[in-house]
Design an enzyme around this catalytic site. Sequence first.
Site, mmCIF file in Angstrom:
data_model
loop_
_atom_site.group_PDB
_atom_site.id
_atom_site.type_symbol
_atom_site.label_atom_id
_atom_site.label_comp_id
_atom_site.label_asym_id
_atom_site.label_seq_id
_atom_site.Cartn_x
_atom_site.Cartn_y
_atom_site.Cartn_z
ATOM 1 N N HIS A 129 0.846 -1.201 0.000
ATOM 2 C CA HIS A 129 0.000 0.000 0.000
ATOM 3 C C HIS A 129 0.885 1.257 0.000
ATOM 4 C CE1 HIS A 129 -3.120 -2.583 2.370
ATOM 5 N NE2 HIS A 129 -3.606 -2.427 1.148
ATOM 6 N N LYS A 175 -17.796 -5.499 9.060
ATOM 7 C CA LYS A 175 -16.537 -6.223 9.276
ATOM 8 C C LYS A 175 -15.969 -5.869 10.641
ATOM 9 C CE LYS A 175 -14.372 -6.672 4.697
ATOM 10 N NZ LYS A 175 -13.206 -6.204 3.930
HETATM 11 P P1 ADP Z 1 -10.121 -3.416 0.228
HETATM 12 O O1 ADP Z 1 -10.749 -4.033 1.428
HETATM 13 O O2 ADP Z 1 -10.864 -2.218 -0.305
HETATM 14 O O3 ADP Z 1 -9.692 -4.372 -0.862
HETATM 15 P P2 ADP Z 1 -7.349 -3.198 0.955
HETATM 16 O O4 ADP Z 1 -6.830 -2.396 2.095
HETATM 17 O O5 ADP Z 1 -7.164 -4.658 1.027
HETATM 18 O O6 ADP Z 1 -8.838 -2.724 0.827
HETATM 19 O O7 ADP Z 1 -6.702 -2.683 -0.412
HETATM 20 C C1 ADP Z 1 -6.831 -1.366 -0.865
HETATM 21 C C2 ADP Z 1 -6.223 -1.258 -2.255
HETATM 22 O O8 ADP Z 1 -4.824 -1.536 -2.187
HETATM 23 C C3 ADP Z 1 -6.773 -2.223 -3.295
HETATM 24 O O9 ADP Z 1 -6.817 -1.578 -4.544
HETATM 25 C C4 ADP Z 1 -5.770 -3.323 -3.338
HETATM 26 O O10 ADP Z 1 -5.740 -3.973 -4.612
HETATM 27 C C5 ADP Z 1 -4.498 -2.555 -3.103
HETATM 28 N N1 ADP Z 1 -3.455 -3.403 -2.533
HETATM 29 C C6 ADP Z 1 -3.607 -4.397 -1.632
HETATM 30 N N2 ADP Z 1 -2.410 -4.984 -1.347
HETATM 31 C C7 ADP Z 1 -1.491 -4.347 -2.104
HETATM 32 C C8 ADP Z 1 -0.085 -4.500 -2.310
HETATM 33 N N3 ADP Z 1 0.608 -5.479 -1.706
HETATM 34 N N4 ADP Z 1 0.516 -3.637 -3.149
HETATM 35 C C9 ADP Z 1 -0.187 -2.664 -3.771
HETATM 36 N N5 ADP Z 1 -1.510 -2.519 -3.670
HETATM 37 C C10 ADP Z 1 -2.164 -3.323 -2.851
#
Ligand code: ADP
Length: 160
Positions: A16, A40
Amino acid sequence: MRALYPGSFDPLTLGHLDLIERASSLFGEVVVAVLQNPGKTPVFSLDQRLDQISQATAHLRGITVASFDGLTVTCARQHQADLILRGLRAMSDFEYELQIAHTNRSLDSAFETIFLSTAAHYSFLSSSVVKEVARFGGRVEHMVPAVVAKDLQRFFNSAL
Ligand code: ADP
């Protein structure tokens, strides 16, 4: 340009953070919008997640950390964002992300969703995997920002 990056961030991973850093140099401003989903039960409270993201992005300029509990497009409008940002790790993310992007555009055609591909070395990371590793006492320092590693350790030690 101002990008809205919505997600659960329970917790924020280095994947992220890499996306936020790259989006910040591409677009100038990034609003990281943390979803408060009543359906959740997150490991980290909304306040903890906001605090973790603020600390982990303190070295960057143009980052705002906010929360939302409704539609992403409503949040994008409230923050006067120009676009919605999401990350793609693998093909398995694609179908779901495409569906969400189409849904958001059907609700408000002002907002395009822009996808950035994950850094290859972080593409295996997800918030769930990080929590599983931490739950069983594994090392997570190479997966999450230092503040999150500390909070994970505290959470799972106290849960034992
Ligand atoms: P959600 O519950 O909305 O999927 P997340 O926090 O899991 O929220 O993810 C938010 C965003 O970050 C999504 O677009 C997801 O694809 C992206 N994301 C998740 N993990 C990674 C990563 N390792 N690298 C880059 N982007 C990521």
